[in-house]
Design a protein around this motif. Structure first.
Motif, PDB file in Angstrom:
ATOM      1  N   GLY A 208       0.831  -1.190   0.000  1.00  0.00           N
ATOM      2  CA  GLY A 208       0.000   0.000   0.000  1.00  0.00           C
ATOM      3  C   GLY A 208       0.872   1.250   0.000  1.00  0.00           C
ATOM      4  O   GLY A 208       2.108   1.171   0.047  1.00  0.00           O
ATOM      5  N   LEU A 209       0.230   2.403  -0.009  1.00  0.00           N
ATOM      6  CA  LEU A 209       0.989   3.651  -0.114  1.00  0.00           C
ATOM      7  C   LEU A 209       0.304   4.763   0.669  1.00  0.00           C
ATOM      8  O   LEU A 209      -0.909   4.963   0.547  1.00  0.00           O
ATOM      9  CB  LEU A 209       1.128   4.057  -1.576  1.00  0.00           C
ATOM     10  CG  LEU A 209       1.965   5.296  -1.885  1.00  0.00           C
ATOM     11  CD1 LEU A 209       3.406   5.124  -1.418  1.00  0.00           C
ATOM     12  CD2 LEU A 209       1.925   5.599  -3.382  1.00  0.00           C
ATOM     13  N   LEU A 210       1.092   5.453   1.466  1.00  0.00           N
ATOM     14  CA  LEU A 210       0.635   6.617   2.223  1.00  0.00           C
ATOM     15  C   LEU A 210       1.571   7.776   1.913  1.00  0.00           C
ATOM     16  O   LEU A 210       2.792   7.621   1.981  1.00  0.00           O
ATOM     17  CB  LEU A 210       0.659   6.311   3.725  1.00  0.00           C
ATOM     18  CG  LEU A 210       0.459   7.485   4.690  1.00  0.00           C
ATOM     19  CD1 LEU A 210      -0.947   8.053   4.577  1.00  0.00           C
ATOM     20  CD2 LEU A 210       0.742   7.054   6.122  1.00  0.00           C
ATOM     21  N   GLY A 211       1.010   8.928   1.571  1.00  0.00           N
ATOM     22  CA  GLY A 211       1.824  10.102   1.276  1.00  0.00           C
ATOM     23  C   GLY A 211       1.491  11.261   2.197  1.00  0.00           C
ATOM     24  O   GLY A 211       0.320  11.549   2.460  1.00  0.00           O
ATOM     25  N   GLU A 212       2.532  11.915   2.714  1.00  0.00           N
ATOM     26  CA  GLU A 212       2.373  13.069   3.592  1.00  0.00           C
ATOM     27  C   GLU A 212       3.342  14.174   3.183  1.00  0.00           C
ATOM     28  O   GLU A 212       4.507  13.903   2.874  1.00  0.00           O
ATOM     29  CB  GLU A 212       2.670  12.691   5.049  1.00  0.00           C
ATOM     30  CG  GLU A 212       1.527  12.019   5.772  1.00  0.00           C
ATOM     31  CD  GLU A 212       0.474  13.005   6.219  1.00  0.00           C
ATOM     32  OE1 GLU A 212       0.599  13.586   7.306  1.00  0.00           O
ATOM     33  OE2 GLU A 212      -0.495  13.188   5.453  1.00  0.00           O
ATOM     34  N   GLU A 213       2.850  15.394   3.175  1.00  0.00           N
ATOM     35  CA  GLU A 213       3.709  16.563   2.958  1.00  0.00           C
ATOM     36  C   GLU A 213       3.723  17.382   4.248  1.00  0.00           C
ATOM     37  O   GLU A 213       2.671  17.722   4.790  1.00  0.00           O
ATOM     38  CB  GLU A 213       3.208  17.403   1.789  1.00  0.00           C
ATOM     39  CG  GLU A 213       4.147  18.524   1.405  1.00  0.00           C
ATOM     40  CD  GLU A 213       3.796  19.160   0.071  1.00  0.00           C
ATOM     41  OE1 GLU A 213       4.479  20.124  -0.318  1.00  0.00           O
ATOM     42  OE2 GLU A 213       2.843  18.687  -0.586  1.00  0.00           O
ATOM     43  N   SER A 333       9.961  22.263   3.975  1.00  0.00           N
ATOM     44  CA  SER A 333       8.959  21.213   3.771  1.00  0.00           C
ATOM     45  C   SER A 333       9.598  19.956   3.197  1.00  0.00           C
ATOM     46  O   SER A 333      10.687  19.998   2.601  1.00  0.00           O
ATOM     47  CB  SER A 333       7.838  21.695   2.845  1.00  0.00           C
ATOM     48  OG  SER A 333       8.349  21.997   1.560  1.00  0.00           O
ATOM     49  N   ALA A 334       8.902  18.853   3.381  1.00  0.00           N
ATOM     50  CA  ALA A 334       9.350  17.561   2.855  1.00  0.00           C
ATOM     51  C   ALA A 334       8.144  16.742   2.439  1.00  0.00           C
ATOM     52  O   ALA A 334       7.066  16.844   3.043  1.00  0.00           O
ATOM     53  CB  ALA A 334      10.166  16.802   3.892  1.00  0.00           C
ATOM     54  N   LYS A 335       8.348  15.945   1.405  1.00  0.00           N
ATOM     55  CA  LYS A 335       7.344  14.980   0.964  1.00  0.00           C
ATOM     56  C   LYS A 335       7.831  13.596   1.389  1.00  0.00           C
ATOM     57  O   LYS A 335       8.945  13.190   1.039  1.00  0.00           O
ATOM     58  CB  LYS A 335       7.156  15.043  -0.551  1.00  0.00           C
ATOM     59  CG  LYS A 335       6.676  16.410  -1.048  1.00  0.00           C
ATOM     60  CD  LYS A 335       6.562  16.418  -2.569  1.00  0.00           C
ATOM     61  CE  LYS A 335       6.319  17.814  -3.118  1.00  0.00           C
ATOM     62  NZ  LYS A 335       5.035  18.370  -2.756  1.00  0.00           N
ATOM     63  N   ILE A 336       7.011  12.898   2.153  1.00  0.00           N
ATOM     64  CA  ILE A 336       7.408  11.630   2.753  1.00  0.00           C
ATOM     65  C   ILE A 336       6.368  10.565   2.409  1.00  0.00           C
ATOM     66  O   ILE A 336       5.161  10.792   2.557  1.00  0.00           O
ATOM     67  CB  ILE A 336       7.540  11.774   4.285  1.00  0.00           C
ATOM     68  CG1 ILE A 336       8.634  12.802   4.618  1.00  0.00           C
ATOM     69  CG2 ILE A 336       7.847  10.431   4.939  1.00  0.00           C
ATOM     70  CD1 ILE A 336       8.738  13.147   6.085  1.00  0.00           C
ATOM     71  N   SER A 337       6.851   9.424   1.930  1.00  0.00           N
ATOM     72  CA  SER A 337       5.936   8.336   1.575  1.00  0.00           C
ATOM     73  C   SER A 337       6.237   7.103   2.411  1.00  0.00           C
ATOM     74  O   SER A 337       7.382   6.851   2.801  1.00  0.00           O
ATOM     75  CB  SER A 337       6.046   7.992   0.085  1.00  0.00           C
ATOM     76  OG  SER A 337       7.328   7.480  -0.221  1.00  0.00           O
ATOM     77  N   PHE A 338       5.190   6.336   2.671  1.00  0.00           N
ATOM     78  CA  PHE A 338       5.287   5.072   3.399  1.00  0.00           C
ATOM     79  C   PHE A 338       4.707   3.971   2.515  1.00  0.00           C
ATOM     80  O   PHE A 338       3.546   4.074   2.085  1.00  0.00           O
ATOM     81  CB  PHE A 338       4.502   5.115   4.711  1.00  0.00           C
ATOM     82  CG  PHE A 338       4.944   6.176   5.676  1.00  0.00           C
ATOM     83  CD1 PHE A 338       5.880   5.897   6.666  1.00  0.00           C
ATOM     84  CD2 PHE A 338       4.418   7.463   5.607  1.00  0.00           C
ATOM     85  CE1 PHE A 338       6.279   6.879   7.563  1.00  0.00           C
ATOM     86  CE2 PHE A 338       4.808   8.452   6.496  1.00  0.00           C
ATOM     87  CZ  PHE A 338       5.745   8.152   7.481  1.00  0.00           C
ATOM     88  N   ARG A 339       5.504   2.964   2.206  1.00  0.00           N
ATOM     89  CA  ARG A 339       4.979   1.762   1.555  1.00  0.00           C
ATOM     90  C   ARG A 339       4.535   0.805   2.656  1.00  0.00           C
ATOM     91  O   ARG A 339       5.295   0.537   3.593  1.00  0.00           O
ATOM     92  CB  ARG A 339       6.039   1.112   0.680  1.00  0.00           C
ATOM     93  CG  ARG A 339       6.521   1.984  -0.467  1.00  0.00           C
ATOM     94  CD  ARG A 339       5.585   1.997  -1.639  1.00  0.00           C
ATOM     95  NE  ARG A 339       6.068   2.885  -2.692  1.00  0.00           N
ATOM     96  CZ  ARG A 339       5.500   3.029  -3.884  1.00  0.00           C
ATOM     97  NH1 ARG A 339       4.395   2.343  -4.168  1.00  0.00           N
ATOM     98  NH2 ARG A 339       5.999   3.858  -4.768  1.00  0.00           N
TER      99      ARG A 339
END
Length: 467
Positions: A208-213, A333-339
Protein backbone atom coordinates in the motif's frame (compact mmCIF):
# COMPACT_ATOMS: atom_id res chain seq x y z
CA UNK A 1 3.28 -35.60 -16.41
CA UNK A 2 2.32 -31.93 -16.76
CA UNK A 3 -1.22 -30.63 -16.63
CA UNK A 4 -1.13 -29.84 -20.37
CA UNK A 5 -0.48 -33.53 -21.13
CA UNK A 6 -3.77 -34.51 -19.53
CA UNK A 7 -6.08 -32.10 -21.38
CA UNK A 8 -6.81 -33.03 -25.01
CA UNK A 9 -8.54 -29.67 -25.56
CA UNK A 10 -5.38 -27.66 -25.07
CA UNK A 11 -2.92 -28.79 -27.76
CA UNK A 12 -5.01 -27.64 -30.75
CA UNK A 13 -5.48 -24.24 -29.06
CA UNK A 14 -1.73 -23.86 -28.60
CA UNK A 15 -1.17 -24.88 -32.23
CA UNK A 16 -3.71 -22.29 -33.34
CA UNK A 17 -1.94 -19.58 -31.34
CA UNK A 18 1.41 -20.37 -32.98
CA UNK A 19 -0.08 -20.57 -36.48
CA UNK A 20 -1.92 -17.25 -36.14
CA UNK A 21 0.86 -15.27 -34.41
CA UNK A 22 1.48 -12.98 -37.39
CA UNK A 23 -2.20 -11.98 -37.48
CA UNK A 24 -2.16 -11.43 -33.70
CA UNK A 25 0.83 -9.10 -34.04
CA UNK A 26 -0.93 -7.16 -36.78
CA UNK A 27 -3.86 -6.59 -34.44
CA UNK A 28 -1.54 -5.48 -31.64
CA UNK A 29 0.13 -3.00 -33.98
CA UNK A 30 -3.27 -1.62 -34.97
CA UNK A 31 -4.07 -0.96 -31.30
CA UNK A 32 -0.66 0.61 -30.64
CA UNK A 33 -1.24 3.04 -33.54
CA UNK A 34 -4.12 4.64 -31.62
CA UNK A 35 -2.55 7.43 -29.46
CA UNK A 36 -4.76 6.85 -26.41
CA UNK A 37 -3.00 9.20 -23.97
CA UNK A 38 -5.53 9.52 -21.18
CA UNK A 39 -4.05 12.46 -19.30
CA UNK A 40 -4.07 14.78 -22.34
CA UNK A 41 -7.51 16.23 -23.23
CA UNK A 42 -6.33 16.56 -26.83
CA UNK A 43 -6.46 12.74 -27.07
CA UNK A 44 -10.00 12.26 -25.76
CA UNK A 45 -11.21 11.09 -29.18
CA UNK A 46 -8.27 8.69 -29.44
CA UNK A 47 -9.21 7.08 -26.13
CA UNK A 48 -12.76 6.68 -27.40
CA UNK A 49 -11.41 5.12 -30.59
CA UNK A 50 -9.28 2.64 -28.66
CA UNK A 51 -12.29 1.63 -26.55
CA UNK A 52 -14.42 1.12 -29.63
CA UNK A 53 -11.64 -0.87 -31.35
CA UNK A 54 -11.39 -3.23 -28.40
CA UNK A 55 -15.15 -3.64 -28.09
CA UNK A 56 -15.37 -4.56 -31.78
CA UNK A 57 -12.58 -7.13 -31.39
CA UNK A 58 -14.34 -8.67 -28.40
CA UNK A 59 -17.67 -8.89 -30.22
CA UNK A 60 -15.85 -10.70 -33.02
CA UNK A 61 -14.80 -13.51 -30.67
CA UNK A 62 -18.13 -14.05 -28.96
CA UNK A 63 -18.40 -11.25 -26.39
CA UNK A 64 -21.64 -10.13 -27.96
CA UNK A 65 -22.46 -7.51 -25.31
CA UNK A 66 -19.02 -5.88 -25.45
CA UNK A 67 -19.22 -2.10 -25.63
CA UNK A 68 -17.57 1.06 -24.34
CA UNK A 69 -19.31 2.12 -21.13
CA UNK A 70 -19.33 5.88 -20.53
CA UNK A 71 -17.79 7.49 -17.44
CA UNK A 72 -17.17 11.14 -16.57
CA UNK A 73 -13.75 10.59 -18.14
CA UNK A 74 -12.72 7.97 -20.68
CA UNK A 75 -14.91 4.91 -21.28
CA UNK A 76 -14.53 1.48 -19.75
CA UNK A 77 -14.91 -1.55 -22.01
CA UNK A 78 -16.94 -4.51 -20.74
CA UNK A 79 -18.14 -7.75 -22.22
CA UNK A 80 -18.96 -11.30 -21.06
CA UNK A 81 -18.79 -14.66 -22.83
CA UNK A 82 -18.54 -18.34 -22.02
CA UNK A 83 -20.25 -20.55 -19.47
CA UNK A 84 -19.23 -22.69 -16.56
CA UNK A 85 -19.19 -22.78 -12.79
CA UNK A 86 -16.10 -20.60 -12.54
CA UNK A 87 -16.36 -16.92 -13.50
CA UNK A 88 -13.14 -15.03 -14.28
CA UNK A 89 -12.73 -11.26 -14.53
CA UNK A 90 -9.86 -10.06 -16.72
CA UNK A 91 -8.56 -6.51 -16.30
CA UNK A 92 -6.21 -4.44 -18.43
CA UNK A 93 -5.92 -0.82 -19.51
CA UNK A 94 -5.86 0.60 -23.01
CA UNK A 95 -4.63 4.10 -22.16
CA UNK A 96 -0.95 5.00 -22.32
CA UNK A 97 1.53 7.49 -20.91
CA UNK A 98 2.51 10.70 -22.73
CA UNK A 99 5.44 10.34 -25.14
CA UNK A 100 7.58 13.36 -24.32
CA UNK A 101 10.43 13.97 -25.05
CA UNK A 102 9.81 13.02 -28.66
CA UNK A 103 13.39 13.62 -29.75
CA UNK A 104 14.55 10.63 -27.69
CA UNK A 105 12.44 8.15 -29.66
CA UNK A 106 14.13 6.16 -32.43
CA UNK A 107 10.92 6.34 -34.48
CA UNK A 108 7.47 7.90 -33.94
CA UNK A 109 5.96 6.34 -30.79
CA UNK A 110 2.67 5.42 -32.44
CA UNK A 111 4.24 3.81 -35.49
CA UNK A 112 5.08 0.33 -34.16
CA UNK A 113 7.84 -1.74 -35.71
CA UNK A 114 8.96 -5.34 -35.34
CA UNK A 115 12.74 -5.54 -35.26
CA UNK A 116 15.68 -7.27 -33.65
CA UNK A 117 16.22 -6.71 -29.92
CA UNK A 118 18.75 -7.86 -27.32
CA UNK A 119 17.07 -11.27 -26.88
CA UNK A 120 15.29 -11.68 -30.19
CA UNK A 121 12.46 -9.91 -31.99
CA UNK A 122 10.67 -7.02 -30.29
CA UNK A 123 7.69 -4.81 -31.05
CA UNK A 124 8.17 -1.11 -30.41
CA UNK A 125 5.83 1.77 -29.62
CA UNK A 126 4.08 3.48 -26.74
CA UNK A 127 1.84 0.95 -25.05
CA UNK A 128 3.56 -2.06 -26.61
CA UNK A 129 4.30 -3.33 -23.10
CA UNK A 130 2.21 -1.12 -20.81
CA UNK A 131 -0.44 -2.32 -21.27
CA UNK A 132 -1.64 -3.01 -24.80
CA UNK A 133 0.74 -5.87 -25.48
CA UNK A 134 -0.08 -7.46 -22.13
CA UNK A 135 -3.83 -6.92 -22.48
CA UNK A 136 -3.86 -8.50 -25.93
CA UNK A 137 -2.17 -11.69 -24.70
CA UNK A 138 -5.41 -12.61 -22.96
CA UNK A 139 -7.64 -11.46 -25.82
CA UNK A 140 -5.67 -13.62 -28.27
CA UNK A 141 -5.83 -16.63 -25.94
CA UNK A 142 -9.61 -16.30 -25.88
CA UNK A 143 -9.67 -15.86 -29.65
CA UNK A 144 -7.82 -19.14 -30.14
CA UNK A 145 -10.10 -21.04 -27.73
CA UNK A 146 -13.21 -19.83 -29.55
CA UNK A 147 -11.73 -20.55 -32.99
CA UNK A 148 -10.89 -24.14 -32.04
CA UNK A 149 -13.75 -25.10 -29.72
CA UNK A 150 -16.53 -22.63 -30.57
CA UNK A 151 -16.69 -21.14 -27.07
CA UNK A 152 -14.62 -20.38 -23.99
CA UNK A 153 -14.13 -23.12 -21.38
CA UNK A 154 -15.19 -20.82 -18.52
CA UNK A 155 -17.26 -17.70 -18.08
CA UNK A 156 -15.09 -14.63 -18.70
CA UNK A 157 -15.83 -10.95 -18.21
CA UNK A 158 -13.45 -8.52 -19.90
CA UNK A 159 -12.89 -5.17 -18.19
CA UNK A 160 -10.60 -2.62 -19.83
CA UNK A 161 -9.94 0.77 -18.27
CA UNK A 162 -9.04 4.00 -20.07
CA UNK A 163 -7.72 6.10 -17.18
CA UNK A 164 -5.12 3.91 -15.43
CA UNK A 165 -2.25 6.17 -16.49
CA UNK A 166 -4.04 9.29 -15.23
CA UNK A 167 -5.00 8.22 -11.71
CA UNK A 168 -8.18 6.18 -12.43
CA UNK A 169 -10.63 8.91 -11.29
CA UNK A 170 -13.67 7.00 -12.63
CA UNK A 171 -12.66 3.54 -11.45
CA UNK A 172 -14.09 3.33 -7.93
CA UNK A 173 -17.52 4.77 -8.84
CA UNK A 174 -17.67 2.45 -11.86
CA UNK A 175 -16.83 -0.61 -9.75
CA UNK A 176 -19.49 0.34 -7.21
CA UNK A 177 -22.14 0.98 -9.87
CA UNK A 178 -21.37 -2.27 -11.74
CA UNK A 179 -20.59 -4.45 -8.73
CA UNK A 180 -22.91 -7.31 -9.72
CA UNK A 181 -21.71 -7.57 -13.33
CA UNK A 182 -18.02 -7.37 -12.42
CA UNK A 183 -17.94 -9.65 -9.39
CA UNK A 184 -16.39 -13.01 -10.27
CA UNK A 185 -14.61 -15.89 -8.54
CA UNK A 186 -11.19 -14.40 -9.17
CA UNK A 187 -9.75 -11.46 -11.10
CA UNK A 188 -6.75 -11.65 -13.41
CA UNK A 189 -4.54 -8.65 -14.18
CA UNK A 190 -1.84 -8.62 -16.86
CA UNK A 191 0.32 -5.60 -15.99
CA UNK A 192 3.40 -7.08 -14.28
CA UNK A 193 6.80 -8.60 -15.14
CA UNK A 194 8.61 -11.87 -15.42
CA UNK A 195 10.90 -12.24 -12.40
CA UNK A 196 14.41 -11.16 -13.46
CA UNK A 197 13.18 -11.38 -17.04
CA UNK A 198 12.98 -15.16 -17.17
CA UNK A 199 10.72 -16.74 -14.54
CA UNK A 200 6.90 -16.53 -14.72
CA UNK A 201 5.35 -15.17 -11.56
CA UNK A 202 2.01 -14.60 -9.90
CA UNK A 203 2.20 -11.49 -7.77
CA UNK A 204 0.32 -12.07 -4.53
CA UNK A 205 1.60 -9.20 -2.37
CA UNK A 206 1.29 -5.53 -3.28
CA UNK A 207 2.35 -2.81 -0.93
CA UNK A 208 0.00 0.00 0.00
CA UNK A 209 0.99 3.65 -0.11
CA UNK A 210 0.64 6.62 2.22
CA UNK A 211 1.82 10.10 1.28
CA UNK A 212 2.37 13.07 3.59
CA UNK A 213 3.71 16.56 2.96
CA UNK A 214 5.11 18.32 6.03
CA UNK A 215 5.70 22.08 6.22
CA UNK A 216 7.43 23.57 9.26
CA UNK A 217 7.23 27.34 9.80
CA UNK A 218 9.48 29.35 12.11
CA UNK A 219 9.95 33.12 11.71
CA UNK A 220 7.26 35.05 9.89
CA UNK A 221 9.54 35.84 6.94
CA UNK A 222 12.92 34.88 5.49
CA UNK A 223 15.74 36.48 7.48
CA UNK A 224 19.37 37.50 7.02
CA UNK A 225 21.36 34.64 8.57
CA UNK A 226 24.09 37.00 9.77
CA UNK A 227 21.66 39.25 11.62
CA UNK A 228 19.37 36.52 13.01
CA UNK A 229 21.27 33.21 12.79
CA UNK A 230 21.74 31.46 16.10
CA UNK A 231 19.13 33.55 17.86
CA UNK A 232 16.17 32.46 15.70
CA UNK A 233 15.11 28.87 15.04
CA UNK A 234 15.84 27.56 11.55
CA UNK A 235 12.96 25.41 10.15
CA UNK A 236 15.38 23.43 7.99
CA UNK A 237 17.28 22.32 11.09
CA UNK A 238 13.99 21.30 12.72
CA UNK A 239 12.89 19.41 9.61
CA UNK A 240 16.28 17.67 9.44
CA UNK A 241 15.81 16.44 13.01
CA UNK A 242 12.32 15.18 12.19
CA UNK A 243 13.60 13.24 9.19
CA UNK A 244 16.69 11.89 10.96
CA UNK A 245 14.51 10.50 13.74
CA UNK A 246 12.30 8.44 11.44
CA UNK A 247 14.78 5.52 11.37
CA UNK A 248 16.96 3.96 14.03
CA UNK A 249 20.51 2.72 13.49
CA UNK A 250 19.24 -0.71 12.40
CA UNK A 251 17.00 0.73 9.68
CA UNK A 252 13.74 0.22 11.54
CA UNK A 253 11.07 2.93 11.33
CA UNK A 254 10.44 4.66 14.65
CA UNK A 255 6.91 6.01 14.18
CA UNK A 256 4.92 4.63 17.17
CA UNK A 257 2.77 1.63 16.24
CA UNK A 258 4.23 1.53 12.73
CA UNK A 259 4.77 -2.23 12.67
CA UNK A 260 1.27 -3.10 13.89
CA UNK A 261 -0.22 -5.48 11.32
CA UNK A 262 3.10 -6.37 9.65
CA UNK A 263 3.16 -10.18 9.14
CA UNK A 264 5.99 -12.59 8.53
CA UNK A 265 6.10 -14.23 5.11
CA UNK A 266 4.42 -17.68 5.12
CA UNK A 267 6.93 -20.52 5.10
CA UNK A 268 5.89 -21.95 1.72
CA UNK A 269 6.20 -18.51 0.09
CA UNK A 270 9.57 -17.86 1.76
CA UNK A 271 10.78 -21.22 0.44
CA UNK A 272 9.82 -20.22 -3.13
CA UNK A 273 11.61 -16.89 -2.74
CA UNK A 274 14.76 -18.63 -1.54
CA UNK A 275 14.83 -20.65 -4.78
CA UNK A 276 14.40 -17.64 -7.08
CA UNK A 277 18.10 -16.86 -7.27
CA UNK A 278 17.61 -13.15 -6.70
CA UNK A 279 20.84 -11.40 -7.70
CA UNK A 280 21.10 -8.89 -4.87
CA UNK A 281 24.57 -7.58 -5.75
CA UNK A 282 23.54 -7.09 -9.38
CA UNK A 283 20.29 -5.42 -8.37
CA UNK A 284 22.10 -2.92 -6.16
CA UNK A 285 25.08 -2.54 -8.47
CA UNK A 286 22.89 -1.53 -11.41
CA UNK A 287 22.06 1.71 -9.56
CA UNK A 288 25.54 2.31 -8.22
CA UNK A 289 25.19 1.07 -4.62
CA UNK A 290 26.35 -2.05 -2.81
CA UNK A 291 24.81 -2.27 0.68
CA UNK A 292 21.07 -2.72 1.47
CA UNK A 293 19.91 0.28 3.50
CA UNK A 294 16.75 -0.98 5.17
CA UNK A 295 16.19 -3.25 8.17
CA UNK A 296 19.52 -4.92 8.78
CA UNK A 297 18.06 -8.32 9.67
CA UNK A 298 16.19 -8.60 6.36
CA UNK A 299 17.26 -9.55 2.84
CA UNK A 300 16.90 -7.04 0.02
CA UNK A 301 14.11 -9.14 -1.52
CA UNK A 302 12.19 -9.11 1.77
CA UNK A 303 12.65 -5.34 1.96
CA UNK A 304 11.25 -4.93 -1.54
CA UNK A 305 8.24 -7.25 -1.25
CA UNK A 306 7.21 -7.87 2.33
CA UNK A 307 8.53 -5.07 4.53
CA UNK A 308 7.18 -1.52 4.96
CA UNK A 309 9.23 1.57 4.19
CA UNK A 310 9.51 5.25 4.98
CA UNK A 311 11.19 7.40 2.32
CA UNK A 312 11.78 11.12 1.91
CA UNK A 313 10.88 11.91 -1.69
CA UNK A 314 11.68 15.61 -1.72
CA UNK A 315 12.87 18.49 0.49
CA UNK A 316 12.56 22.22 -0.05
CA UNK A 317 13.39 25.34 1.95
CA UNK A 318 15.50 28.46 1.80
CA UNK A 319 17.40 29.52 -1.28
CA UNK A 320 17.60 26.84 -3.98
CA UNK A 321 18.76 28.88 -6.96
CA UNK A 322 22.18 29.27 -8.54
CA UNK A 323 24.97 30.72 -6.46
CA UNK A 324 24.63 31.35 -2.73
CA UNK A 325 22.31 33.35 -0.50
CA UNK A 326 22.76 33.64 3.26
CA UNK A 327 19.12 33.27 4.18
CA UNK A 328 17.47 31.91 7.30
CA UNK A 329 14.24 30.55 5.81
CA UNK A 330 10.76 31.02 7.17
CA UNK A 331 9.58 27.59 5.99
CA UNK A 332 10.91 24.14 5.19
CA UNK A 333 8.96 21.21 3.77
CA UNK A 334 9.35 17.56 2.85
CA UNK A 335 7.34 14.98 0.96
CA UNK A 336 7.41 11.63 2.75
CA UNK A 337 5.94 8.34 1.57
CA UNK A 338 5.29 5.07 3.40
CA UNK A 339 4.98 1.76 1.55
CA UNK A 340 2.72 -0.49 3.60
CA UNK A 341 2.34 -4.27 3.90
CA UNK A 342 0.02 -6.81 5.48
CA UNK A 343 -2.74 -5.25 7.55
CA UNK A 344 -1.08 -1.92 8.34
CA UNK A 345 -3.66 0.85 8.74
CA UNK A 346 -2.62 3.91 6.69
CA UNK A 347 -4.93 6.22 8.62
CA UNK A 348 -3.53 5.17 11.99
CA UNK A 349 0.01 5.58 10.64
CA UNK A 350 -0.84 9.06 9.39
CA UNK A 351 -2.12 10.06 12.84
CA UNK A 352 0.93 8.56 14.57
CA UNK A 353 3.35 10.19 12.17
CA UNK A 354 1.78 13.59 12.71
CA UNK A 355 1.86 13.09 16.47
CA UNK A 356 5.55 12.20 16.23
CA UNK A 357 6.31 15.41 14.32
CA UNK A 358 4.36 17.47 16.82
CA UNK A 359 6.25 15.81 19.69
CA UNK A 360 9.67 16.96 18.47
CA UNK A 361 8.58 20.45 17.39
CA UNK A 362 10.41 23.18 19.36
CA UNK A 363 8.98 26.47 20.57
CA UNK A 364 8.34 29.14 17.92
CA UNK A 365 7.66 26.53 15.22
CA UNK A 366 4.35 25.37 13.80
CA UNK A 367 3.63 22.55 11.39
CA UNK A 368 1.04 21.90 8.71
CA UNK A 369 0.34 18.67 6.83
CA UNK A 370 -1.09 17.84 3.41
CA UNK A 371 -2.40 14.39 2.53
CA UNK A 372 -1.31 12.63 -0.65
CA UNK A 373 -3.32 9.41 -0.71
CA UNK A 374 -3.72 6.45 1.63
CA UNK A 375 -4.20 2.86 0.46
CA UNK A 376 -3.75 -0.44 2.28
CA UNK A 377 -1.60 -3.27 1.04
CA UNK A 378 -3.20 -6.10 -0.92
CA UNK A 379 -2.37 -9.69 0.04
CA UNK A 380 -3.95 -12.43 -2.04
CA UNK A 381 -4.91 -15.75 -0.52
CA UNK A 382 -2.85 -18.45 -2.18
CA UNK A 383 -5.06 -20.95 -0.37
CA UNK A 384 -7.54 -20.35 -3.20
CA UNK A 385 -7.01 -23.44 -5.41
CA UNK A 386 -7.11 -21.28 -8.55
CA UNK A 387 -3.73 -19.77 -7.64
CA UNK A 388 -1.87 -23.08 -7.53
CA UNK A 389 -3.60 -24.28 -10.69
CA UNK A 390 -2.50 -21.12 -12.49
CA UNK A 391 1.05 -21.47 -11.14
CA UNK A 392 1.27 -25.03 -12.45
CA UNK A 393 -0.09 -23.95 -15.84
CA UNK A 394 2.54 -21.21 -16.12
CA UNK A 395 5.24 -23.70 -15.17
CA UNK A 396 4.15 -25.92 -18.06
CA UNK A 397 4.76 -23.11 -20.56
CA UNK A 398 8.05 -21.59 -19.41
CA UNK A 399 11.52 -23.15 -18.93
CA UNK A 400 11.57 -22.15 -15.25
CA UNK A 401 8.97 -23.01 -12.66
CA UNK A 402 6.52 -20.23 -11.78
CA UNK A 403 6.53 -18.69 -8.30
CA UNK A 404 4.32 -16.61 -6.07
CA UNK A 405 6.09 -13.26 -5.67
CA UNK A 406 5.58 -9.79 -4.27
CA UNK A 407 6.14 -6.36 -5.71
CA UNK A 408 7.55 -3.19 -4.25
CA UNK A 409 5.08 -0.97 -6.05
CA UNK A 410 1.38 -0.43 -5.62
CA UNK A 411 -1.35 -1.50 -8.09
CA UNK A 412 -4.50 0.02 -6.61
CA UNK A 413 -6.99 -1.81 -8.84
CA UNK A 414 -6.06 -5.14 -7.23
CA UNK A 415 -6.95 -3.71 -3.83
CA UNK A 416 -10.22 -2.29 -5.15
CA UNK A 417 -11.22 -5.68 -6.52
CA UNK A 418 -10.72 -7.03 -3.02
CA UNK A 419 -12.37 -4.27 -0.99
CA UNK A 420 -15.20 -3.35 -3.39
CA UNK A 421 -15.90 -6.60 -5.25
CA UNK A 422 -14.74 -9.01 -2.54
CA UNK A 423 -12.39 -11.11 -4.66
CA UNK A 424 -8.67 -11.74 -4.95
CA UNK A 425 -6.67 -10.95 -8.07
CA UNK A 426 -3.93 -12.91 -9.79
CA UNK A 427 -1.35 -10.54 -11.24
CA UNK A 428 0.35 -12.37 -14.09
CA UNK A 429 2.48 -10.47 -16.58
CA UNK A 430 5.14 -11.15 -19.17
CA UNK A 431 6.97 -7.82 -19.42
CA UNK A 432 10.66 -7.40 -18.65
CA UNK A 433 12.38 -4.70 -16.64
CA UNK A 434 14.10 -3.28 -19.75
CA UNK A 435 10.83 -2.76 -21.65
CA UNK A 436 11.19 1.00 -21.02
CA UNK A 437 7.60 1.52 -19.98
CA UNK A 438 6.77 5.22 -19.46
CA UNK A 439 10.03 6.05 -21.27
CA UNK A 440 11.05 6.70 -24.89
CA UNK A 441 11.50 3.59 -27.07
CA UNK A 442 9.08 1.38 -25.13
CA UNK A 443 9.13 -2.20 -26.42
CA UNK A 444 7.76 -5.68 -25.78
CA UNK A 445 9.58 -8.94 -26.55
CA UNK A 446 7.80 -11.08 -29.11
CA UNK A 447 8.52 -14.17 -27.06
CA UNK A 448 6.78 -12.47 -24.10
CA UNK A 449 3.77 -11.92 -26.31
CA UNK A 450 3.64 -15.42 -27.80
CA UNK A 451 4.37 -17.27 -24.56
CA UNK A 452 1.98 -14.89 -22.78
CA UNK A 453 -0.87 -15.86 -25.11
CA UNK A 454 -0.04 -19.55 -24.68
CA UNK A 455 0.18 -19.11 -20.90
CA UNK A 456 -3.33 -17.70 -20.68
CA UNK A 457 -4.64 -20.55 -22.84
CA UNK A 458 -3.12 -23.01 -20.36
CA UNK A 459 -4.58 -21.12 -17.40
CA UNK A 460 -8.05 -21.12 -18.97
CA UNK A 461 -7.77 -24.88 -19.43
CA UNK A 462 -6.55 -25.46 -15.88
CA UNK A 463 -9.24 -23.33 -14.26
CA UNK A 464 -12.01 -24.87 -16.35
CA UNK A 465 -11.00 -28.40 -15.34
CA UNK A 466 -11.20 -27.57 -11.64
CA UNK A 467 -14.52 -25.72 -11.82
Amino acid sequence: MTSSDTDPRLEPVLDRIDQQMDAALERLQALIRIPSISTDPAHKADCQQAAEWLAEELRGIGFEDAAPRPTPGHPMVMGTAGTGERHLLFYGHYDVQPVDPLDLWDRPPFEPEIKDGPRGKIITGRGSSDDKGQLMTFVEACRAWVAVHGSLPVKVTMFFEGEEESGSPSLIPFLEENREALTADVAMICDTDLFQGERPAITTMLRGLLGEEVTITGPNRDLHSGMFGGAVINPIRVLSKVIAGLHDDEGRITVPGFYDGVPEVPEHIAAQWAELGFREAEFLGDVGVSVPAGEQDRSALEMLWSRPTCEVNGISGGYEGAGFKTVLPSKASAKISFRLVGDQDPHAIRENFRAYVQSVLPADCSVSFAEHGASKASVMSTQNPAFELARQALSDEWPKEAAFTGTGGSIPVAGYFNTILGMDAMLIGFAREDNLIHSPNEKYDLDSFQHGVRSWARILAALSRES
